[in-house]
Design a protein around this motif. Structure first.
Motif, mmCIF file in Angstrom:
data_model
loop_
_atom_site.group_PDB
_atom_site.id
_atom_site.type_symbol
_atom_site.label_atom_id
_atom_site.label_comp_id
_atom_site.label_asym_id
_atom_site.label_seq_id
_atom_site.Cartn_x
_atom_site.Cartn_y
_atom_site.Cartn_z
ATOM 1 N N ARG A 83 0.834 -1.209 0.000
ATOM 2 C CA ARG A 83 0.000 0.000 0.000
ATOM 3 C C ARG A 83 0.866 1.255 0.000
ATOM 4 O O ARG A 83 0.566 2.237 -0.703
ATOM 5 N N LEU A 86 -10.317 1.967 -5.221
ATOM 6 C CA LEU A 86 -9.856 2.129 -3.847
ATOM 7 C C LEU A 86 -10.341 3.372 -3.107
ATOM 8 O O LEU A 86 -10.436 3.354 -1.884
ATOM 9 N N ASP A 113 -10.350 4.094 1.000
ATOM 10 C CA ASP A 113 -8.997 4.427 1.445
ATOM 11 C C ASP A 113 -8.824 5.943 1.395
ATOM 12 O O ASP A 113 -8.742 6.537 0.317
#
Length: 202
Positions: free
Chosen positions: A59, A120, A124
């Motif tokens: 990540r 994402l 996120d």
């Protein structure tokens, strides 16, 4: 396989840029979830320990890749709008180039930022912040070009350049998504033609 830990100064920065470029292409091609650590090791040409020593996690690497993409892909493409002697033509040229890419047979399609938003950003916050930074940058370049175009009488004086800049960002995102699907030349060229009409001076 290389180890980055022993490199310093310019050599280290060069190698970092190189591995980020390789990782960017892998994520861009496959997406975040479908890209495994072994795939990244192979693509980047570094061993797993070096990868974790440098980037901490997959990540963390992805966030660095998004920054790299913003600085080296997005800004490069938009610099042509900023440097164009004709702001209107600079914007049109940008969309014509993206349209050409959409119709080109390539393993890498669309935009990494657009892909990241779809995959994402909803879940996120850091990905959302980085992708929003890019979208706002795109809007600012379009808005500045539209303002210059009005001063040069290339673009209608009554045009709301803030709304139009937002519209152009959305057009770009739509074109990036369209490029990932089977699409016709007519549909892509039709979008560019509509943008030309919107940007007419009268």
């Amino acid at each position: 396989m290389q180890n980055l830990s022993g490199l310093v100064g310019r050599s280290r920065q060069f190698e970092l840029d190189h591995v980020l470029e390789c990782a960017m292409r892998e994520f861009w091609r496959k997406g975040y979830s479908a890209t495994s650590m072994p795939m990244l090791e192979t693509a980047m040409g570094i061993n797993r320990q070096s990868l974790y020593d440098t980037f901490k996690s997959k990540r963390d690497l992805y966030l660095r890749v998004l920054e790299y993409y913003h600085e080296n892909v997005i800004k490069t493409n938009f610099s042509r709008i900023e440097s164009a002697s004709s702001p209107r033509q600079g914007i049109i040229n940008y969309f014509q180039m993206r349209a050409k890419e959409a119709l080109t047979d390539s393993e890498i399609k669309g935009c990494l930022v657009t892909n990241s938003i779809a995959e994402l950003a909803l879940h996120d916050k850091e990905v959302a912040a980085q992708t929003n930074k890019t979208l706002q940058y795109m809007k600012s370049v379009f808005k500045h070009a539209l303002g210059r175009g009005q001063k040069l009488d290339e673009i209608r004086q009554d045009m709301d350049i803030d709304d139009t800049a937002s519209f152009l960002v959305n057009c770009a995102q739509g074109l990036f998504i369209t490029s990932k699907m089977p699409t016709s030349i007519a549909s892509v060229e039709g979008m560019v033609a509509q943008i030309k009409l919107i940007l007419k001076s009268d």
